[in-house]
Design an enzyme around this catalytic site. Structure first.
Site, PDB file in Angstrom:
ATOM      1  N   ASP A  98       0.907  -1.132   0.154  1.00 36.85           N
ATOM      2  CA  ASP A  98       0.063   0.054  -0.047  1.00 36.85           C
ATOM      3  C   ASP A  98       0.677   1.261   0.039  1.00 36.85           C
ATOM      4  OD1 ASP A  98      -2.313   1.400   0.400  1.00 36.85           O
ATOM      5  OD2 ASP A  98      -2.501   1.398   2.513  1.00 36.85           O
ATOM      6  N   HIS A 155      -7.421   9.848   4.601  1.00 33.21           N
ATOM      7  CA  HIS A 155      -6.775   8.879   5.518  1.00 33.21           C
ATOM      8  C   HIS A 155      -6.970   9.460   6.984  1.00 33.21           C
ATOM      9  CE1 HIS A 155      -4.448   7.959   1.797  1.00 33.21           C
ATOM     10  NE2 HIS A 155      -4.873   6.772   2.040  1.00 33.21           N
ATOM     11  N   HIS A 165      -9.346   5.068  -1.399  1.00 36.93           N
ATOM     12  CA  HIS A 165      -8.833   5.028  -0.268  1.00 36.93           C
ATOM     13  C   HIS A 165      -9.470   5.826   1.034  1.00 36.93           C
ATOM     14  CE1 HIS A 165      -4.553   3.760  -1.237  1.00 36.93           C
ATOM     15  NE2 HIS A 165      -5.004   3.681  -2.575  1.00 36.93           N
ATOM     16  N   GLY A 166      -8.749   5.666   2.213  1.00 36.61           N
ATOM     17  CA  GLY A 166      -9.499   6.609   3.290  1.00 36.61           C
ATOM     18  C   GLY A 166     -10.871   6.075   3.842  1.00 36.61           C
ATOM     19  N   SER A 192     -11.848   4.383   6.284  1.00 34.11           N
ATOM     20  CA  SER A 192     -12.221   4.330   7.745  1.00 34.11           C
ATOM     21  C   SER A 192     -13.114   5.809   8.129  1.00 34.11           C
ATOM     22  CB  SER A 192     -11.129   4.359   8.512  1.00 34.11           C
ATOM     23  OG  SER A 192     -10.427   3.214   8.772  1.00 34.11           O
ATOM     24  N   ASN A 230     -10.274   0.656   0.746  1.00 29.22           N
ATOM     25  CA  ASN A 230      -9.142   0.577   1.633  1.00 29.22           C
ATOM     26  C   ASN A 230      -9.567   0.879   3.201  1.00 29.22           C
ATOM     27  OD1 ASN A 230      -7.438  -0.115  -0.536  1.00 29.22           O
ATOM     28  ND2 ASN A 230      -6.035   1.642  -0.043  1.00 29.22           N
ATOM     29  N   ALA A 232      -7.931   0.890   6.848  1.00 23.45           N
ATOM     30  CA  ALA A 232      -6.679   0.869   7.729  1.00 23.45           C
ATOM     31  C   ALA A 232      -7.006   1.409   9.311  1.00 23.45           C
ATOM     32  CB  ALA A 232      -5.561   1.715   7.199  1.00 23.45           C
TER      33      ALA A 232
END
Ligand code: 13P
Length: 282
Positions: A82, A178, A206-207, A209, A228, A230
């Site tokens: 990543d 993110h 992405h990002g 969460s 994604n 994390a």
């Protein structure tokens, strides 16, 4: 089964209109927790590590842990680098046995980003390892990466970028960030639909969460094939540990409190698999 590439699992997701969750892992407990969730949901899974994670252990360690667990599982699992931060790190991951590589040139001007992303895609092609690149800038902070100057992906740029780089999937910037959001993120889903109309390779969000489940589902409906997660996994693992240690302050057995962290990660990943629509898609 042996590790698979993201090419195989993302093509199927792209064709069938669901997304595959890509989960950042930091340690053996998180690796096992994510694969356990994929197995329980009969879902394909992507485990991924950032540059700071591969500094914490190293590439070979993650390849060994993820391959060992994937071998015992009945669902397809890929191991992805990543936010690969350089050509050199991308090549090290390729040589170590990662089955998917991201090169992140999103902070560069587009011509430089194309040059770097193409060089990695060209180098990975003979080994048939797919390459994800990013165009536009996803904001926020994760690990030691941060971006205070986010920028949306331009539709015309995306067409040119994909054509000139030959990458296998594209991370787009549509308003996610993110890390932890201060408010509810406002996503430009119309921009996503416009990109999807003209770009045929799988698109990556992405990002994720902290993005409400319905918003993630809407992005998948409009063409996202890889999502994604994390920060939420890191929080779940840490919360499990903290709760266990609070309730059992005299414990000194890492197996006990790490198991509590793993259970929280497995539950979270199962919920994210439901949001992605990848349950029973193994
Ligand atoms: P979050 O930390 O916001 O989930 O972002 C994950 C990510 O995009 C990893 O590349």
């Amino acid at each position: 089964m042996p590790l698979v590439t993201t090419e195989e699992i993302l093509r199927k997701a792209n064709d069938e209109g669901y997304a595959v969750g890509a989960f950042n892992v930091e340690n053996m407990e998180m690796v096992r927790a994510v694969i356990k969730a994929c197995e329980e949901m009969n879902a394909p899974g992507i485990l991924q590590t950032t540059p700071s994670t591969v500094k914490y252990a190293d590439l070979d360690m993650y390849v060994a842990m993820v391959s060992a667990e994937a071998k015992k599982a009945d669902v397809p699992i890929a191991l992805h680098l990543d936010h690969g931060s350089s050509f050199e790190l991308a090549m090290q991951a390729l040589r170590s046995g990662y089955t998917s590589i991201m090169i992140d040139g999103s902070k560069l001007e587009i011509d430089e980003n194309i040059k770097l992303s193409k060089s990695v895609a060209d180098a990975c092609r003979p080994s048939r390892i797919p390459v994800e690149a990013e165009l536009g800038k996803v904001g926020g902070k994760e690990d030691d990466m941060s971006c205070d100057d986010p920028g949306y992906t331009e539709v015309d740029d995306a067409v040119r970028f994909v054509k000139e780089t030959g990458v296998s999937s594209l991370a787009v910037a549509i308003g996610t960030a993110h890390g932890i959001y201060k408010g509810v993120p406002k996503l430009d889903v119309d921009r996503l639909s416009e990109i999807k109309k003209v770009v045929s390779i799988p698109l990556v969000l992405h990002g994720a969460s902290g993005v409400p489940d319905d918003a993630v589902r809407e992005c998948i409906k409009r063409g996202i094939s890889k999502v994604n997660f994390a920060t939420e996994l890191r929080i779940a693992f840490s919360d499990g540990l903290k709760e266990y240690l609070q309730e059992n302050p005299d414990t000194f057995d890492p197996k006990k409190y790490c198991t509590a962290g793993s259970s929280k990660v497995t539950e979270l990943v199962k919920a994210k698999i439901r949001v992605c629509g990848s349950e029973n898609k193994a």
